[in-house]
Scaffold this motif. Structure first.
Motif, short mmCIF file in Angstrom:
data_model
loop_
_atom_site.label_atom_id
_atom_site.label_comp_id
_atom_site.label_asym_id
_atom_site.label_seq_id
_atom_site.Cartn_x
_atom_site.Cartn_y
_atom_site.Cartn_z
N SER A 81 -32.18 -5.69 -13.25
CA SER A 81 -31.03 -5.26 -12.48
C SER A 81 -31.41 -4.19 -11.46
O SER A 81 -31.03 -4.29 -10.28
N PRO A 89 -27.30 -8.70 -12.92
CA PRO A 89 -26.08 -7.95 -12.61
C PRO A 89 -26.27 -6.96 -11.46
O PRO A 89 -27.32 -6.31 -11.36
N ASP A 90 -25.25 -6.85 -10.62
CA ASP A 90 -25.29 -5.86 -9.54
C ASP A 90 -25.17 -4.44 -10.09
O ASP A 90 -25.59 -3.49 -9.43
N ASP A 91 -24.58 -4.30 -11.26
CA ASP A 91 -24.39 -3.00 -11.87
C ASP A 91 -25.24 -2.92 -13.14
O ASP A 91 -25.00 -3.68 -14.09
N ARG A 93 -25.02 -1.12 -15.51
CA ARG A 93 -24.19 -0.85 -16.69
C ARG A 93 -24.06 -2.09 -17.57
O ARG A 93 -24.04 -1.98 -18.81
N GLU A 110 -23.51 7.04 -20.42
CA GLU A 110 -23.13 7.20 -19.01
C GLU A 110 -24.22 7.89 -18.20
O GLU A 110 -24.39 7.62 -17.01
N VAL A 113 -26.63 5.25 -17.23
CA VAL A 113 -25.97 4.41 -16.22
C VAL A 113 -26.08 5.07 -14.85
O VAL A 113 -26.46 4.41 -13.85
N ASP A 114 -25.78 6.36 -14.76
CA ASP A 114 -25.85 7.05 -13.47
C ASP A 114 -27.25 6.99 -12.89
O ASP A 114 -27.44 6.73 -11.69
N CYS A 116 -29.65 4.74 -13.54
CA CYS A 116 -30.03 3.37 -13.19
C CYS A 116 -29.29 2.88 -11.94
O CYS A 116 -29.84 2.11 -11.14
N ARG A 117 -28.07 3.34 -11.76
CA ARG A 117 -27.37 3.00 -10.51
C ARG A 117 -28.09 3.65 -9.32
O ARG A 117 -28.24 3.02 -8.26
N ARG A 120 -31.27 1.61 -8.63
CA ARG A 120 -31.00 0.35 -7.93
C ARG A 120 -30.73 0.62 -6.44
O ARG A 120 -31.25 -0.10 -5.57
N GLN A 121 -29.95 1.66 -6.16
CA GLN A 121 -29.68 1.99 -4.76
C GLN A 121 -30.96 2.39 -4.03
O GLN A 121 -31.18 1.99 -2.88
#
Length: 427
Positions: A81, A89-91, A93, A110, A113-114, A116-117, A120-121
């Motif tokens: 991801s 998945p795009d997210d 999460r 969470e 999650v923050d 890994c987001r 990805r960005q």
């Protein structure tokens, strides 16, 4: 004690925002591996600031991947991801909520999650070949890794499926319960080593092609081999199973660095008991090693930076027994005379200490207790949670949070099968 207090405070500076990590980035310099520890698997501040440091190491220093104290198949979903692979998945999460092995909150939270987001960005802005990965180092996923190997071979190398099926069928009678397998190897001469060796030989040869899928299949086979040895050793001696696990993580890290290329650099996320050099604790007296020690030995102390962390009091997410429901627990004030108690008295509420290089033998050389909280925790027994530590030899730097709070777990669906309890409990 006064000398120790003066030494540690002289090396400590306030930590208000990620810009205050500059001195640590300078200390890391051109190191090949930065290992960043946590004093528990359930504290927000440890995850938050480890992520802040890692973001800077990836974005500003070109670090290649993050390797965590987690299972290879679970983390592979996250990796696909964050590297924007087709069909994933795009997210991130979604990949993290699929974690099933207890303690799920260790990575399914969470805070991760923050990060890994963000990863990805970040990866969306660089060439695919330069995207940073997210990988698992641990040894527990025997059956999951076997299934991943079978899927890969059926799609790509159908002629090699029989070797994988032989390994799978050898383990099949134990109903995906590693304790059953470990018990069987103790009382009868039943082992699956030969089947695993046959499987490994073929996958190692095909991994020479260096494709992503080939490498993943090879690593899953290495996990199967490591898990088989780990569960078998659990029935013999506690320190031996610990060493099997940490040597597996050390070898996995080295394979990843080789896979990414000669210029690759890695960030490792794990508990302090894995990150801080075991030779600076009583682990050495028990014959135990860890990945911090092994990394220094493999790459050289000047190419490895070990970062520990600690807190005085607050809350933490943990369970009161192996496999028990997670809950938010209090962390009482630190034991008098411990590393944490000294920092509580004189250090800023959030602080960073960066120690001198290896010539620091006479700095922070006293042995003091240093708290280690596992995924199983009993606050009323906190006085027994301290590891005798020579701080200046165990770490190269230290992140300090006087007050801390628990992580924010994701809602997951834990599997009904539990791994045998680790030693020490949950680290």
């Amino acid at each position: 004690m006064t000398r120790y207090r003066d030494e540690v405070i002289a090396l400590t500076a306030p930590l208000a925002d990620p810009g205050d990590l500059d001195v640590l980035l300078d200390r890391i310099g051109d190191a090949r591996v930065a290992l960043v520890g946590e004093a528990s698997h359930g504290t927000h501040e440890f995850y938050q600031w480890r992520a802040a440091l890692t973001q800077r190491l990836i974005a500003e220093c070109g670090f290649s991947f993050v390797a965590v104290e987690g299972d290879w198949p679970d983390c592979a979903r996250v990796d696909r991801s964050v590297r924007l692979l087709d069909g994933e998945p795009d997210d991130p999460r979604a990949a993290l909520t699929a974690f099933e092995r207890w303690p799920t909150w260790m990575w399914a939270n969470e805070e991760v999650v923050d990060f890994c987001r963000w990863l990805r960005q970040h990866n969306a802005t660089v060439d695919p070949a330069d995207r940073a990965g997210f990988h698992g180092l641990d040894v527990y996923s025997l059956w999951e890794s076997l299934r991943e190997i079978l899927l890969y071979l059926r799609e790509n190398e159908p002629g090699e499926v029989p070797a994988a099926l032989a390994a799978y069928r050898c383990f099949e009678p134990y109903d995906e319960d590693p304790y059953n397998y470990a018990q069987a190897t103790r009382f009868v001469p039943t082992r699956c080593e030969n089947e695993i060796v046959d499987l490994l030989v073929g996958l190692r040869e095909r991994a020479a092609a260096d494709g992503v899928a080939e490498f993943g299949a090879w690593q899953n086979a290495e996990v199967v081999a490591g898990a088989e040895e780990y569960y078998r050793s659990m029935m013999a001696a506690d320190h031996e199973s610990w060493n099997v696990r940490d040597r597996h993580m050390d070898r996995t890290l080295d394979r990843l660095l080789s896979h990414y290329g000669p210029q690759a650099r890695a960030v490792v996320w794990a508990h302090n008991t894995h990150v801080g050099d075991a030779r600076a604790t009583d682990m050495a007296d028990a014959g135990e090693v860890n990945i911090g020690q092994l990394a220094r030995e493999r790459y050289g102390s000047d190419r490895v930076v070990l970062v520990g962390s600690g807190t005085h009091r607050g809350t933490v997410v943990a369970g009161d027994a192996w496999g028990a429901p997670m809950r938010l627990m209090p962390v009482p004030p630190a034991r008098p005379g411990s590393v944490e108690a000294i920092l509580h008295e004189d250090a800023p509420a959030r602080a960073l200490s960066v120690f001198p290089r290896r010539e620091r033998a006479d700095v922070l050389s006293d042995e003091l207790g240093h708290r280690a909280v596992g995924v199983v925790y009993h606050p009323e027994r906190d006085l027994g949670q301290y590891v005798p530590t020579v701080l200046g030899q165990r770490y190269d730097a230290f992140l300090w949070f006087d007050q801390s709070r628990g992580v924010l777990p994701l809602r997951t669906r834990p599997s009904g099968v539990l791994e045998p309890e680790t030693f020490p409990t949950g680290v």
